[in-house]
Design a protein around this motif. Structure first.
Motif: not given
Length: 301
Positions: A145, A151, A153, A243-244, A247, A250-251, A256, A258, A268
């Motif tokens: 991230c 931003t 990812w 956004e989360l 996304a 992805y996460w 993860i 950052i 974040y």
């Protein structure tokens, strides 16, 4: 070219839309000096790039040639010289693109960005941070991230960038804070972390309500006199929560890391930790410099 040796063995440059950073480097990767200025790409014409760079780094130059390795928007179509995008999946570093200079004291080399066909996406500069991260974490298999104005990812596997997705969260926050009706409610340097976390959770669970939640910030200010620190934190949390939500593929269930500015990293990290994740946190400056150093080693080998 023979002549007086420069103060720097080589110079690293991260040149973005708004700012430029440069480091005077030794051949073994130590930093001798650093400058930061607001001479970003967006404020320069193409013929102004070289004079701008020289004005910032001239104190590091001798009369002999000094290699300059640059990443970021300096290599865009509107930059100094276009360094064509490379398609993913691929390793983060590509071949340096040399560009001509009028000043014989420097040799200029620009790193290419990356592109993705479906869904359409591009990056410039972040690929260098990724290369720097992988120098210390070669076996990383997970998601990066990369908070910022836009931003990223990024899915990493087998030392390659597999795919990535960009979110305009930072730019949206800036636009709403400066140009929308919300500008009257969020003008402060103060912060309310509890409000931020509540807003992340609310929008993450109901991303379809984002537009309504944004206007509620203004309404609560007018009706209840909400403090600007609360309003600002709610705006940031609502946008990051949305956004989360987008996304999540992805996460969710991934390792993860950052990479970014410490302030954004903290936001974040707290948002992802609340989702049961345990993200690593890395400095964007440090990973950029490590990526540029790796490119320099490739150049001299």
């Amino acid at each position: 070219m023979s002549g007086q040796k420069s103060y720097a063995d080589w110079i690293a440059v991260d040149w973005g839309t708004s700012n430029m950073r440069a480091w005077a480097m030794t051949s073994d990767g130590a930093v001798k000096d650093k400058i930061t200025c607001n001479k970003g790409m967006s404020g320069l014409t193409q013929d102004a790039f070289e004079p701008t760079l020289i004005s910032q780094i001239e104190q590091w130059l001798g009369t002999s040639e000094t290699p300059v390795i640059a990443c970021g928007m300096v290599g865009s179509r509107q930059g100094w010289a276009e360094a064509p995008y490379r398609a993913v999946p691929t390793t983060p570093h590509g071949t340096l693109s040399p560009c001509s200079t009028k000043d014989s004291r420097i040799t200029m080399h620009i790193l290419p960005g990356l592109k993705q066909a479906k869904p359409a996406d591009v990056m410039r500069g972040e690929e260098t941070q990724i290369a720097g991260f992988l120098t210390d974490n070669p076996d990383f298999d997970g998601v990066l991230c990369m908070p910022g104005t836009h931003t990223k990812w990024v899915h990493i596997s087998a030392k390659e960038i597999v795919s990535f997705q960009t979110f305009m969260t930072g730019e949206t926050f800036a636009l709403l804070s400066d140009y929308s009706v919300l500008k009257h409610s969020v003008t402060t340097k103060d912060w309310d972390q509890d409000t931020f976390m509540d807003a992340v959770g609310n929008t993450l669970s109901r991303p379809e309500s984002l537009a309504a939640q944004l206007f509620q910030i203004r309404a609560c200010d007018l009706l209840d006199g909400t403090q600007p620190a609360v309003s600002k934190a709610k705006l940031s949390g609502a946008l990051i929560g949305a956004e989360l939500a987008a996304a999540k593929p992805y996460w969710l269930g991934r390792e993860i890391a950052i990479i970014g500015d410490p302030r954004l990293n903290d936001l974040y990290a707290s948002a992802l930790t609340a989702q049961g994740l345990d993200p690593e946190v890395h400095s964007g400056d440090e990973t950029t410099l490590k990526g540029l150093s790796a490119a320099y080693k490739d150049l001299i080998l």
